[in-house]
Write an enzyme that holds these catalytic residues in place. Structure first.
Site, short mmCIF file in Angstrom:
data_model
loop_
_atom_site.label_atom_id
_atom_site.label_comp_id
_atom_site.label_asym_id
_atom_site.label_seq_id
_atom_site.Cartn_x
_atom_site.Cartn_y
_atom_site.Cartn_z
N GLY A 158 -23.52 -24.45 27.54
CA GLY A 158 -24.21 -23.26 27.99
C GLY A 158 -24.71 -23.48 29.39
N THR A 159 -23.90 -23.08 30.34
CA THR A 159 -24.26 -23.36 31.71
C THR A 159 -23.27 -22.64 32.59
OG1 THR A 159 -24.65 -25.14 33.26
CG2 THR A 159 -22.76 -25.35 31.85
N THR A 160 -23.56 -22.59 33.87
CA THR A 160 -22.50 -22.20 34.80
C THR A 160 -22.50 -23.19 35.95
OG1 THR A 160 -23.10 -19.92 34.33
CG2 THR A 160 -21.50 -20.29 36.09
N LYS A 167 -28.14 -30.20 37.48
CA LYS A 167 -26.78 -30.25 36.97
C LYS A 167 -25.79 -30.78 37.97
CE LYS A 167 -27.64 -26.62 33.68
NZ LYS A 167 -27.22 -25.37 33.06
#
Lengths: 291, 247
Positions: free
Chosen positions: A82-84, A115
């Site tokens: 769950g990330t971009t 990140k």
């Protein structure tokens, strides 16, 4: 030597053995391979403890499966990518742009996750999937890169660094690691961008986006990407793509951290809250409508 | 995996006798000469006479390790075969993992590492070979010359001789005759000249290999070697004749 498909784990007697020379020697001793060069041993794991069950591989894959792709087992700790995160190559180098939200199911556990892993002044890695997996293995990769530098008197290429990571992932295949990362840097062959993930996939490319919000980011990137973007345009594109992904994807949000990879290493360009970007772009739209 | 007693242990005065004995084995091997030129490295080996019934095409002393890396050894042939195979595998492993060709320095270091490991493990003896390895230097793709020995050291040389009883005097000969930036013809000539001090004249007793900048390598044909030998013989004769009137 083989990089893939070997017995990856030796259960250490002593937890202090993990990653130690003793464990590596024991592992190599088992295979009676006296002649392995230290450089190429780097792809092999040391001794790691595994769950004390009959079939560790099955246990890991059934309990820690990622929710992105093959579904999960309804466990408490959900490993979602769950990330971009995104990165693209253009004439002025490489832009790396990421969000900073961490979620555990519906709970937003953090809005300030880093990140982008600054492995060393000329290599960057991104994080998607299990934060611990990404963080640990990329820091381990940094160790390997540094050893290469010391042994060979020159920097490791991005191709080789990403290959080491991909080899490590392949040797832990089925053990439930969750990692979708982009390794990027500038070496003597120019700017390079590689995608590496937890089943050992390794792809070279000009543009990648990883995570649950990647589809939204690709929409924006594919629309506006050109190789001859100026630096300002490229930064704006990276910023916009993350904004749109965080706007629609619940699992992405927080702060947009953006980096620029140049010939002399990477530079951090900005860290902007995506909420502020929302109002900035709203303003922009309003101005365009009125003009 | 059981070890008996270690074979290579220190003597009271700090020598590793097994290693020194293996250097003796190297001395019993046939001679190899390596010369670094401006844009090339020349390896010339002595070809000892083989039995009449033996097919001498199966007696090789110069081996290719990778596209541009070539190795010649002096000492026990069987040991060399094992070591060469290991290096070949390592070169391919390197290509697979690093997506790039291994440098000569890397491969020389690898050979040396193996040779050293066998001096520090129980139940094994050192390799009875010394090698001259030539390959490319990454930044400018120019060929360089490395030597390894049974003790496990590796070092770079401009000109070197291994094997044969006269290695020491040949080295002195090279020290006198070597100049920097030799072109290919001059480097070949110097290598052949050095070999001629220890072998019977003639192209049949030597094998010459040249590695050039950019990675091209060539085993010189017998005719080329023969013509170089002839030129050298003529020069020698001329030098002798010049001396005679002075007496």
């Amino acid at each position: 030597m083989s990089m893939f498909g070997m017995e990856p784990l030796v259960i250490g007697d002593d937890i202090l053995d993990i990653g130690s020379r003793k464990a590596v020697d024991r592992y190599c001793g088992n295979k009676a391979q006296i002649g392995l060069s230290q450089d190429l041993l780097m792809g092999r794991p040391g001794a790691f403890d595994v769950p004390n069950v009959k079939d560790p591989a099955l246990y890991c894959s059934s309990h820690f499966r990622s929710t992105c792709g093959t579904g999960d087992a309804g466990q408490e700790i959900k490993f979602a990518k769950g990330t971009t995160t995104l990165a693209f190559k253009f004439n002025g180098g490489i832009i790396v742009s990421v969000d900073s939200r961490a979620t555990q199911g519906n709970y937003i556990s953090s809005q300030t996750v880093k990140k982008v892993i600054e492995m060393n002044p000329y290599l960057l890695g991104t994080m998607a999937g299990g934060a611990a997996d990404c963080s640990y293995w990329e820091r381990r990769l940094n160790l390997q890169c540094r050893m290469y530098e010391l042994r060979n008197g020159r920097r490791i290429t991005v191709a080789a660094a990403s290959k080491l990571l991909a080899g490590t992932m392949a040797s832990y295949r089925g053990y439930g690691l969750s990692m979708g990362t982009m390794i990027t840097g500038w070496d003597e062959t120019g700017p390079q961008l590689y995608y590496v993930d937890d089943d050992g996939t390794r792809l070279k490319g000009k543009m990648f986006s990883v995570g649950s919000g990647s589809t939204f980011a690709y929409g924006v990137l594919d629309n506006y990407y050109r190789e001859d973007l100026t630096l300002e345009e490229a930064i704006d594109l990276g910023k916009r793509a993350i904004y749109h992904a965080t706007h629609r994807d619940a699992a992405s949000g927080g702060i947009n951290n953006l980096y620029h990879v140049t010939k002399d290493g990477w530079v951090k360009i900005h860290a902007i809250d995506v909420n502020d970007m929302h109002y900035e772009f709203e303003e922009e739209k309003r101005n365009e409508m009125s003009s | 995996m059981s070890y008996d007693r270690a074979i290579t242990v220190f003597s009271p005065d700090g020598h590793l006798l097994q290693v020194e004995y293996s250097m003796e084995a190297v001395r019993r091997g046939s001679t190899v000469v390596g010369i670094q030129g401006k844009d090339c490295v020349v390896l010339a080996v002595e070809k000892r006479a083989t039995a009449k019934l033996q097919d001498d095409r199966t007696i090789r002393k110069i081996f290719s390790i990778d596209d541009s890396t070539v190795l010649a050894f002096a000492g026990l042939t069987a040991d060399a075969r094992v070591l060469i195979d290991r290096v070949r595998v390592e070169a391919q492993s390197y290509r697979l993992i690093m997506e790039d060709a291994p440098s000569a320095e890397y491969l020389a270091r690898f050979v040396a590492e193996i040779q050293q490991k066998y001096t520090q493990r129980g139940g094994v003896r050192p390799f009875g070979i010394a090698t001259l390895l030539t390959g490319l230097d990454p930044p400018n793709q120019r060929p360089v010359l490395y030597q390894t020995d049974p003790a496990g050291t590796h070092s770079r040389w401009k000109a070197q001789v291994i094997g044969g009883n006269n290695a020491k005097s040949l080295r002195e000969f090279l020290e006198k005759q070597y100049t920097a930036d030799l072109d290919e013809a001059a480097a070949v000539k110097l290598a052949v000249q050095a070999l001629m001090e220890v072998v019977d004249s003639g192209a049949k007793t030597m094998e010459v290999c040249v590695v050039r900048t950019g990675g091209k390598r060539e085993m010189l044909s017998e005719s080329v070697v023969q013509s170089t030998v002839q030129v050298l013989e003529q020069e020698q004769q001329a030098a002798q004749q010049q001396q005679q009137p002075a007496e």
